[in-house]
Every structure is written in C-alpha cells, then in structure tokens.
Write an enzyme that holds these catalytic residues in place. Structure first.
Site, mmCIF file in Angstrom:
data_model
loop_
_atom_site.group_PDB
_atom_site.id
_atom_site.type_symbol
_atom_site.label_atom_id
_atom_site.label_comp_id
_atom_site.label_asym_id
_atom_site.label_seq_id
_atom_site.Cartn_x
_atom_site.Cartn_y
_atom_site.Cartn_z
ATOM 1 N N MET A 30 -38.351 -52.457 34.215
ATOM 2 C CA MET A 30 -39.312 -53.248 33.442
ATOM 3 C C MET A 30 -38.607 -54.449 32.809
ATOM 4 S SD MET A 30 -42.102 -50.597 32.032
ATOM 5 C CE MET A 30 -41.234 -50.022 30.598
ATOM 6 N N GLY A 31 -37.416 -54.767 33.291
ATOM 7 C CA GLY A 31 -36.701 -55.926 32.761
ATOM 8 C C GLY A 31 -35.986 -55.626 31.461
ATOM 9 N N HIS A 34 -29.965 -54.121 30.919
ATOM 10 C CA HIS A 34 -28.705 -53.824 30.247
ATOM 11 C C HIS A 34 -27.778 -53.123 31.242
ATOM 12 C CE1 HIS A 34 -30.340 -49.805 30.060
ATOM 13 N NE2 HIS A 34 -31.311 -50.172 29.241
ATOM 14 N N HIS A 37 -29.165 -50.458 33.648
ATOM 15 C CA HIS A 37 -29.848 -50.944 34.855
ATOM 16 C C HIS A 37 -28.825 -51.460 35.872
ATOM 17 C CE1 HIS A 37 -32.949 -51.807 31.582
ATOM 18 N NE2 HIS A 37 -33.586 -50.971 32.357
ATOM 19 N N GLN A 61 -48.629 -47.532 32.435
ATOM 20 C CA GLN A 61 -47.816 -46.432 31.918
ATOM 21 C C GLN A 61 -47.670 -46.478 30.404
ATOM 22 O OE1 GLN A 61 -44.320 -47.733 34.314
ATOM 23 N NE2 GLN A 61 -43.112 -47.131 32.534
ATOM 24 N N GLY A 147 -32.667 -43.747 36.902
ATOM 25 C CA GLY A 147 -31.694 -43.270 35.920
ATOM 26 C C GLY A 147 -31.970 -41.844 35.461
ATOM 27 N N LYS A 149 -31.366 -40.885 32.632
ATOM 28 C CA LYS A 149 -31.806 -40.959 31.243
ATOM 29 C C LYS A 149 -33.276 -40.572 31.128
ATOM 30 C CE LYS A 149 -33.227 -43.687 27.820
ATOM 31 N NZ LYS A 149 -33.958 -44.917 27.737
ATOM 32 N N SER A 185 -30.758 -48.448 25.896
ATOM 33 C CA SER A 185 -32.209 -48.543 26.076
ATOM 34 C C SER A 185 -32.678 -49.884 25.541
ATOM 35 C CB SER A 185 -32.903 -47.419 25.300
ATOM 36 O OG SER A 185 -34.283 -47.718 25.147
HETATM 37 P P1 AMP Z 1 -36.792 -49.207 32.416
HETATM 38 O O1 AMP Z 1 -36.662 -50.638 32.736
HETATM 39 O O2 AMP Z 1 -36.356 -48.857 31.040
HETATM 40 O O3 AMP Z 1 -38.126 -48.623 32.788
HETATM 41 O O4 AMP Z 1 -35.748 -48.449 33.324
HETATM 42 C C1 AMP Z 1 -35.546 -48.774 34.666
HETATM 43 C C2 AMP Z 1 -34.581 -47.788 35.271
HETATM 44 O O5 AMP Z 1 -33.347 -47.835 34.555
HETATM 45 C C3 AMP Z 1 -35.069 -46.333 35.184
HETATM 46 O O6 AMP Z 1 -34.727 -45.665 36.389
HETATM 47 C C4 AMP Z 1 -34.286 -45.792 34.017
HETATM 48 O O7 AMP Z 1 -34.082 -44.395 34.090
HETATM 49 C C5 AMP Z 1 -32.976 -46.530 34.165
HETATM 50 N N1 AMP Z 1 -32.218 -46.570 32.897
HETATM 51 C C6 AMP Z 1 -32.664 -46.966 31.678
HETATM 52 N N2 AMP Z 1 -31.707 -46.810 30.744
HETATM 53 C C7 AMP Z 1 -30.625 -46.304 31.401
HETATM 54 C C8 AMP Z 1 -29.302 -45.918 30.991
HETATM 55 N N3 AMP Z 1 -28.892 -46.013 29.715
HETATM 56 N N4 AMP Z 1 -28.465 -45.433 31.933
HETATM 57 C C9 AMP Z 1 -28.860 -45.312 33.236
HETATM 58 N N5 AMP Z 1 -30.079 -45.670 33.680
HETATM 59 C C10 AMP Z 1 -30.952 -46.160 32.782
#
Ligand code: AMP
Length: 282
Positions: A30-31, A34, A37, A61, A147, A149, A185
């Site tokens: 979702m951009g 960090h 990602h 979501q 991830g 996480k 996060s």
């Molecule tokens: P998001 O953009 O937060 O929806 O996350 C996108 C992807 O990055 C998802 O597969 C998350 O599980 C993964 N992700 C987010 N935070 C972390 C982290 N600290 N370590 C590893 N993967 C992460």
C-alpha cells in the site's frame, strides 16, 4: 524503471515477459515503503527475472471507522526507493482502475478470517483477498512475496491461492524490525516520542512467550497471562487482542500446545494499532 497505471498496460507487459520465458516476481504494497517492504523486493528479485511492486491503498480492506483517507501516501519517495532496489515496474493504479464502476464480484474467505484481526476488522480479509486476486490477474506473477508480520494475511492468501487454484507461488519474508525489536510499519510514524519506547512491548511480550515456551510451558493461558502483564505495564498500550491459536486453522487452542501455534497480538499504543506475532513450534 517504469510506472504503469493501467490494467491493460500491466497485462501487456506481463504477457510480453511470459512470452520471453521470464519469471515474474510480485510484491503487493500500500506504499509508504520502508525496509520491511524493500526486504520483500530483494526476496522477489532472488526468485524472479523481473519484479513488479504494486502501490495501491485498497479501500475495500478498510472498515468505515479506519484510516483509509489518512493512510500515508508518499508516491515520490516510494518510487525512488523502488528505483534504487532495481524494481522493474511499479504498478500504481487508481481506485477506478481496480474497481470498475458497478463492480459487484468479490472474494470471500470463510474460516481463517474469523479470528484475530478478522474478528476485530469484519470484511478486512475479504477486501485483501479481492484486491490480491485482481492484482494476480493483472500482474500475472509466477511468485508473490508477503511479509510474516501480517501472519493472518499470509495464511489467508495461501488459502485463497490453494482454493482458487492460482498458479502463483507464495513466499514469506521475515519481519524486519527496528534495533529495539519494534516491527517496521507505516503506522509507527504516528507514535509520539513518549509512546515510541512503549511500542516495543509487543515484541517483548512475544520474547517472553518464546522464553517460557522454550522452558517447557505449554499452557496457552499461562503464556497469554505473561504476555498481557508486559503489555499492560505500558501506560499508553491498550490490547485489542492477544491470542495463541492453532497455526493452521487459526482457531483457539482447547488445551496445551501440541502442534505449531501462532502467538499474535494487536495493541493500540496511543493512536496507532500495531500488530506482531511469532510461531511456537513444539
Ligand atoms: P502494507 O503495505 O503494509 O500492506 O504491506 C505490504 C507487504 O509488506 C505485506 O506483505 C506486509 O506483510 C509486508 N510488511 C509490512 N511490514 C513489514 C515488516 N516490518 N517486515 C516484513 N514485511 C513487512
């Protein structure tokens, strides 16, 4: 690196790569990128010839009282990070591109989504499944990286891929953390300086569960009690849920831990709601 905004252009690129026999790796996000990602991007690069990262804040979501409108959108910084990591294409569609007017078809998951984050966020995992299914049809990856996480999300996606017969290999990336253990996060930036050190209580609680488990404790109630004491000692922490569930079904355990179990928690630390987890393997 190319920025692609339309479904048609993304599908054309995928078709071309596939005709050339190239393996497509995919990292949906979702951009507000960090290191967490970027670690997933590196995993994708190891397993594929071309890597696509999607940046799309998926409205379906988010619940009605959640932070969809306020979710941080930092496209220029994200683009620079992707470029530096050697991403081939950033797929950055509009909401209308992913949800055509009148869209009335969605994906529902009926078992794993019932507990943990799914119980607190009704509809969340249906939104996740629906957007990931769409993205798979658009990016046509051979391999997609998620991830650890987001442990429940990872398990729900694996289930969807199995049940809907998607020809996509799912790879899990380990959680990337700050030096003190806080999982990276996009929501950490909302912690105040006073709350930031308290946020490490999630990882500390999991450390304690792991320590007790290694010492032979198998009763989930005792493990959760020890975890709860650590989190509730923080003045700004409020527990959403804290559970030890079967790692395969995500259902609560009836008795002692005899097979792999997932210890997972969601905690508000001030404004942001943070999550973390670990797997306990007897
Ligand atoms: P998001 O953009 O937060 O929806 O996350 C996108 C992807 O990055 C998802 O597969 C998350 O599980 C993964 N992700 C987010 N935070 C972390 C982290 N600290 N370590 C590893 N993967 C992460």
């Amino acid at each position: 690196m190319e920025i692609v905004e339309s479904v048609r252009a993304m599908q054309a690129a995928a078709r071309k790569w596939r005709a050339q026999g190239r393996r497509i790796g995919f990292v949906p996000t979702m951009g507000n990128l960090h290191e967490g990602h970027l670690a997933l991007v590196r995993l994708a690069k190891q397993r594929a010839d071309v890597v696509v990262t999607s940046i799309f804040v998926n409205p379906t979501q988010f619940g009605p009282n959640e932070d969809f409108a306020a979710y941080p959108r930092t496209f220029e910084a994200d683009r620079a990070l992707c470029e530096r990591e050697g991403v081939d294409v950033v797929f950055h569609p509009s909401v209308a591109e992913m949800y055509p007017a009148g869209a009335s078809v969605a994906v529902t998951e009926n078992a794993l989504s019932r507990t943990l984050c799914g119980a607190a966020r009704p509809g969340h995992f249906d939104g996740v499944c629906t957007i990931v299914a769409k993205l798979f049809n658009v990016v046509q990856p051979h391999v997609a990286v998620f991830g650890e996480k987001d442990a429940q999300q990872l398990r729900v996606i694996r289930r969807m891929v199995r049940d809907l017969r998607f020809p996509v290999e799912i790879v899990a990336g380990p959680t990337v953390r700050e030096a003190d253990g806080l999982a990276l996060s996009s929501r950490n930036q909302y912690l105040t300086p006073a709350q930031r050190p308290q946020a490490v209580c999630l990882r500390r609680a999991l450390d304690e569960a792991e320590r007790l488990f290694a010492a032979g404790e198998r009763d989930p109630k005792n493990l959760v009690r020890a975890m709860r004491a650590i989190v509730t000692a923080q003045p700004d922490a409020r527990i959403d849920y804290m559970e030890i569930v079967d790692d395969e079904t995500l259902q609560p355990l009836g008795g002692p831990i005899g097979r792999p179990a997932l210890a997972a928690l969601a905690v508000w630390v001030g404004k942001p709601r943070l999550i973390d987890n670990t797997v306990l393997v007897p």
